[in-house]
Design an enzyme around this catalytic site. Structure first.
Site: not given
Length: 686
Positions: A137, A143, A198
């Site tokens: 992650s 990112r 999630e």
DNA sequence: ATCCTCCCCTAC
DNA sequence: TAAGGTAGGGGAGGAT
């Protein structure tokens, strides 16, 4: 072989085994647990399923109250009437592992950060630092530099030399995820867990109960989640799960977004097909070949064309999704369909013996997981990865599987099981069918499917049903020729004892040493894919007649039903090249309990027990030990013990012990059915 | 038609 | 060094 060659071989063997001890391959006895403890994918998967079943539990035990709904009264009422509208919410934590880990590394906030096993470049220059550790992650700052989850750290460092790495904290992920689920379940239990970070929630009933503004509710919920977990999340809302999910993408990071019904068509038109859920790298590639990129293009494409390339179902799904349509309802009650254990890392073997030992651990792990959820399964599948023909022996990634071929093979067991030895034995057999040299293996997995339905049928009843099915489906099979292992027929303690009292005194030779056969090491009962011939020792009352009877009557009959007694037991022929199912090590586990039976002087001891009253749990002890003799395949020992017990209890004529003996028989038969998948005869009950 | 086995794909 | 698991959906092609 020359002396030199022998010497060399000895030397390389030594080196190989020295290497084995050091390098932490699957040969290491602690490898499996060690690996699972450190595998992010293992944790992601097990946490995910964990929460799915956690929701089942919460729903089952729910008292009908949702404490957090009180807060909603503070919110303004919705202008929209929700009663008839589906409102699905999708919550996704923002780069979950990083967010959680940052709580303990607050000084790294705002920087490009990645969670990974690699220690980063503390002692190395970024330029020549290349690691094949994967990034689980990474933060949004990372990112922005082009980093993606799953990327190798080395590659990531090239894109972003200032990348900071932080270690995993699996326990904290679990805690945080529990807090997340706890927070939401105080509002609603119409939840489908997707993973630890999630989930979907159907807000329909919540909104009927509390007709509040959805976005205001979500803002409140997100604040509460942040306050309790210290992590941000993004939330999407739509009329179905697809729309909610697409909306979440718009919301990220740390935001919320509602996709309105009126905007859906237009919104979907410009979306990339690649961004639809269920469209992965492979589908994306196919799409580029077809020069398809946006949902708009899919919307008008003839369905047939899509189905040609992607199959009937998926073609249709693709087109529906491109229009924002998704009929799949949320699933609140999950039903487990399979359980598996897979290891495609660190698989380096030299000898079959090592493979067998490792598979034993895998079988035990699978057995443990089955028992944990209280299920047994009937369809056992072995999946392996084998080094591809032209792939190098050394993999780029340390201990990785490299380029490998995947193959699988399955067996249908005759009875559902969760027994490690049964699983191990069958898996070894499946593996042997591939005849792969051990050093070519790169991955191993074992899956159990066709899990028990939660029916309360007795094992015997299930067996009858099975035979009924089999017989109506197949014409009666000719008896298969076998090479029997003979339990030498002696003058017959084993000969059909009549249910009445008169039974001749059994011959002493019944327990004499010469009659003890070599332990039966292998009894497979598998059909179809297995080469093993199975002899069904169970001759049935006409199952079709039985099936017509009411269940209670059937149960009664089954209770009274006795196995046909046989003097000679036959076991399937096991070809020599196949691995023995029970190796030394697997017997070791049971040694303590079996001691009684294996030591020389057990007879006087047990004899003296039976002369006195039962008590002190002695009968239970015997029952337990006898069942374990079955599980460990000490069938010949079992015979000796059972005959001894039967004879001496009969002589004593003690009702308590007779009942105890009957209990022992029941346990033994149950263990046989489970472990050997068939019942062998034992001296009858009293 | 419907089943089964052995895949492949996807998601986290 | 590094920890490439796990569950579900579905399709091809053969058996029944």
């Amino acid at each position: 072989m020359s002396l030199k060659a022998l010497n060399d071989k000895f030397k390389t063997d030594l080196e190989a085994s020295a290497a084995d001890n050091k390098t932490g391959t699957a040969v290491d006895p602690n490898f499996l647990q060690d690996f699972l403890n450190n595998s992010r994918l293992h944790h992601i998967a097990t946490l995910g399923t964990g929460f799915k079943y956690h929701i089942n539990d919460l729903r089952k035990n729910h008292d009908g109250k949702f404490p957090s709904r009180e807060e909603l009264k503070e919110l303004k009422r919705s202008e929209v009437i929700h009663q008839s509208r589906e409102v699905v919410m999708h919550i996704d934590m923002d780069c979950f592992f990083v967010s959680v880990s940052l709580k303990k590394h607050p000084h790294l906030r705002g920087q490009p950060v990645a969670v990974t096993h690699s220690k980063g470049r503390n002692d190395t220059d970024a330029k020549d630092f290349h690691s094949y550790a994967e990034i689980a992650s990474c933060s949004y700052e990372a990112r922005a530099k082009g980093l993606k989850n799953g990327m190798f750290v080395g590659a990531a460092m090239k894109l972003c030399p200032e990348l900071k790495t932080i270690p995993y904290d699996f326990e904290e992920y679990r805690q945080t995820a529990f807090t997340l689920y706890d927070t939401i379940s105080r509002f609603t239990l119409d939840i489908e867990a997707v993973s630890c970070d999630e989930l979907y929630a159907d807000l329909k009933s919540l909104l009927i109960d509390c007709p509040v503004d959805v976005m205001e509710f979500i803002a409140l919920l997100r604040k509460e989640i942040f306050d309790k977990t210290g992590c941000t999340c993004s939330v999407g809302v739509g009329a179905n799960r697809l729309q909610a999910r697409m909306a979440t993408k718009e919301a990220k990071p740390n935001g919320q977004f509602s996709l309105l019904e009126a905007d859906v068509e237009h919104y979907m038109h410009d979306q990339k097909i690649r961004d639809l859920p269920g469209v992965g790298p492979n589908t994306a590639h196919q799409l580029t070949l077809l020069k398809l990129e946006t949902c708009g293009q899919l919307q008008t494409l003839p369905l047939q064309l899509l189905q040609q390339t992607f199959g009937k179902k998926f073609g249709e799904t693709l087109q529906m999704m491109s229009r924002g349509v998704d009929d799949k309802p949320l699933v609140f009650e999950q039903v487990r369909k399979s359980v598996s254990v897979e290891v495609n890392y660190g698989i380096r073997f030299n000898e079959n013996r090592e493979v067998h030992t490792f598979l034993k651990q895998v079988a035990e792990e699978l057995s443990r997981r089955l028992k944990e959820i209280g299920k047994k399964g009937k369809l056992l599948t072995l999946r392996i990865m084998v080094r591809a023909k032209d792939a190098s022996v050394e993999t780029r990634k340390f201990m990785g599987h490299g380029i490998a071929e995947k193959v699988s093979k399955s067996v249908q067991l005759l009875a559902s099981t969760d027994d490690a030895i049964t699983i191990h034995g069958n898996v070894l057999k499946l593996l042997a069918a591939f005849s792969i040299p051990p050093h070519e293996l790169r991955g191993i997995g074992v899956q159990m499917a066709k899990l028990d339905e939660e029916k309360k049928d007795s094992k015997l009843l299930e067996m009858f049903k099975k035979v009924a099915e089999k017989q109506s489906a197949n014409p009666p099979q000719p008896r298969i020729k076998l090479e029997p292992v003979i339990v030498k027929k002696d003058s017959s303690p084993n000969k059909k004892p009549s249910p009445t009292k008169k039974r001749g005194r059994p011959s002493k030779t019944a327990t004499s040493k010469s009659n003890v056969v070599t332990p039966i090491t292998d009894i497979f009962a598998a059909r179809k894919n297995s080469n093993t011939n199975v002899k069904r020792t169970v001759e049935m009352i006409d199952p079709e007649v039985l099936a017509e009877l009411p269940p209670e009557i059937v149960d009664e009959i089954l209770k009274e039903y006795q196995m046909p007694d046989e003097d000679v037991e036959e076991v399937p022929d096991v070809s020599v090249d196949e691995p023995a199912v029970v190796d030394e090590s697997s017997q070791g586990d049971l040694k303590t309990e079996l001691n009684l039976f294996l030591q020389q002087d057990w007879r006087p001891k047990v004899g003296s027990w039976i002369e006195s009253d039962l008590g002190d749990g002695r009968a239970e002890q015997l029952e337990h030990d006898a069942a374990n003799l079955v599980r460990s395949r000490h069938i010949s020992h079992l015979y000796v013990v059972m005959r001894f017990l039967h004879r001496i209890i009969n002589d004593q004529d003690n009702g308590e012990w007779k009942r105890a003996y009957n209990g022992i028989v029941d346990s033994v038969l149950a263990a046989m059915l489970e472990t050997l998948e068939k019942k062998l005869s034992v001296p009858a009950k009293f």
